[in-house]
Design an enzyme around this catalytic site. Sequence first.
Site, PDB file in Angstrom:
ATOM      1  N   ASP A 152       0.856  -1.180   0.000  1.00 26.38           N
ATOM      2  CA  ASP A 152       0.000   0.000   0.000  1.00 26.38           C
ATOM      3  C   ASP A 152       0.892   1.230   0.000  1.00 26.38           C
ATOM      4  OD1 ASP A 152      -3.066   0.746   0.505  1.00 26.38           O
ATOM      5  OD2 ASP A 152      -1.840   2.175   1.637  1.00 26.38           O
TER       6      ASP A 152
ATOM      7  N   LEU B 156      -8.951  -1.062  -4.491  1.00 25.42           N
ATOM      8  CA  LEU B 156      -8.384   0.228  -4.866  1.00 25.42           C
ATOM      9  C   LEU B 156      -9.471   1.249  -5.184  1.00 25.42           C
ATOM     10  CD1 LEU B 156      -5.580  -1.345  -7.073  1.00 25.42           C
ATOM     11  CD2 LEU B 156      -5.255  -0.220  -4.859  1.00 25.42           C
TER      12      LEU B 156
ATOM     13  N   THR C 252     -14.635  -1.013  -6.753  1.00 22.84           N
ATOM     14  CA  THR C 252     -15.822  -0.604  -7.506  1.00 22.84           C
ATOM     15  C   THR C 252     -15.350   0.252  -8.674  1.00 22.84           C
ATOM     16  OG1 THR C 252     -17.211  -0.644  -5.530  1.00 22.84           O
ATOM     17  CG2 THR C 252     -18.029   0.605  -7.417  1.00 22.84           C
TER      18      THR C 252
ATOM     19  N   ARG D  90     -22.265  -3.445   1.769  1.00 23.32           N
ATOM     20  CA  ARG D  90     -22.250  -3.058   3.183  1.00 23.32           C
ATOM     21  C   ARG D  90     -21.137  -2.041   3.468  1.00 23.32           C
ATOM     22  NH1 ARG D  90     -23.450  -9.233   5.293  1.00 23.32           N
ATOM     23  NH2 ARG D  90     -25.568  -9.333   4.454  1.00 23.32           N
TER      24      ARG D  90
ATOM     25  N   LYS E  30     -22.991  -4.415  -8.584  1.00 24.02           N
ATOM     26  CA  LYS E  30     -22.632  -3.378  -7.608  1.00 24.02           C
ATOM     27  C   LYS E  30     -23.135  -2.009  -8.047  1.00 24.02           C
ATOM     28  CE  LYS E  30     -20.567  -1.349  -4.113  1.00 24.02           C
ATOM     29  NZ  LYS E  30     -19.130  -1.414  -3.816  1.00 24.02           N
TER      30      LYS E  30
ATOM     31  N   ASN F   6     -26.837  -1.838  -7.345  1.00 27.97           N
ATOM     32  CA  ASN F   6     -27.035  -1.696  -5.899  1.00 27.97           C
ATOM     33  C   ASN F   6     -26.702  -0.287  -5.427  1.00 27.97           C
ATOM     34  OD1 ASN F   6     -27.153  -3.105  -3.030  1.00 27.97           O
ATOM     35  ND2 ASN F   6     -25.290  -1.883  -3.062  1.00 27.97           N
TER      36      ASN F   6
ATOM     37  N   LYS G  50     -18.212   9.435  -7.124  1.00 28.43           N
ATOM     38  CA  LYS G  50     -17.504   8.592  -8.088  1.00 28.43           C
ATOM     39  C   LYS G  50     -18.385   7.454  -8.569  1.00 28.43           C
ATOM     40  CE  LYS G  50     -15.388   5.097  -6.896  1.00 28.43           C
ATOM     41  NZ  LYS G  50     -15.060   3.668  -6.848  1.00 28.43           N
TER      42      LYS G  50
END
Length: 350
Positions: free
Chosen positions: A83, A117, A148, A175, A223, A226, A292
């Site tokens: 990271d 990411l 996503t 979630r 996704k 949702n 985004k």
Amino acid sequence: MFPDRARLVWLDAEFAIRSFCHAVLVWDRQTRDAVKPGLVPEARHETRGKETGMDVGFIGLGRMGRPMASNLCRKGFRLVVNDINPEAVAELELLQARAAATVAEVASAGQVIVTMLPNSAIVEQVVGGAEGVLAHAKPGSIVLDMSTIDPETTDRLAQQARARGIGFVDAPVGRLASHADRGESLFMVGGDPEHFEAVRPLLEAMGTTIHHCGPVGSGTRTKLVNNFLAVASCQMNAEALALSQRFGLELEKTLDVLYGTTAVNGQLKIAWPTKVLKDDIEPGFTIDLAHKDLTLIVDAANAAKVPMPMAAAAREAFSTARSRGFGGKDFSAMVDALCDLAGIEKPRLR
């Protein structure tokens, strides 16, 4: 700065208590609920990593990635992590993960390489770039992207992976970050059945609900559907509560009424009472990230020739909130942004 040993002991004790309590709840649900088609049963919080002996690379230790990687470590998986934030890497090292200086080092070490990411451009660079995962991963390994991103990026990377003999699974997360902390995430998975089965032990170690939505790209597209409802509902909630404040209505009574009708939604009933309505607007999930996602949704809908005027309007409402300095706040703070704009007292539960 490296966290001290006392902090690690406290984190492990907290995790053990949460895991025990959650395991009891999961066992109770499993004894009562039949398995539905397309739904993997609630995960049993076993030490899956010790059963599989799996080496896992993990890239992206942000607010969602860090607790997910921590749960994998605690379940016995051997992790190599990377990271841009050295403190996040240091915390994983305390859980026996091995730090890697480069993406290439992570890719070459893992049977499965997980990416979590912020956006499509970063995923494309980290996975598909000249020094990215696909350039260094072994044939037969699997990329598990939990970011996503836009569906076209997912499709393109999956095609590049296939050409190199590398599997690709998209598994964006449902979630909140608090669920990730407790190992209670929901995953929407796209991928070939054999690749899905290969990564399922990891998903079970990080979450409780796993939906195999179809072939590669199905998870990412699910996704977006949702998140359209989850994010756009925040703007509707903001407008409704701002109006109730202007009317001078009692917030608690208004919520009681809404919770008893079909006007209710998960954000208003589950998330908001513990966030903005309790005067907590620290993320969570930021307004910037929600904006985004709405952009991804509108762009994907345009590409598919599906008009989504409500999504476009919601995105511009989030643009307004960002322009007024709320971008880094929890997306439930949309109501605060609107109340500021209209000169209305912010709604808060007593």
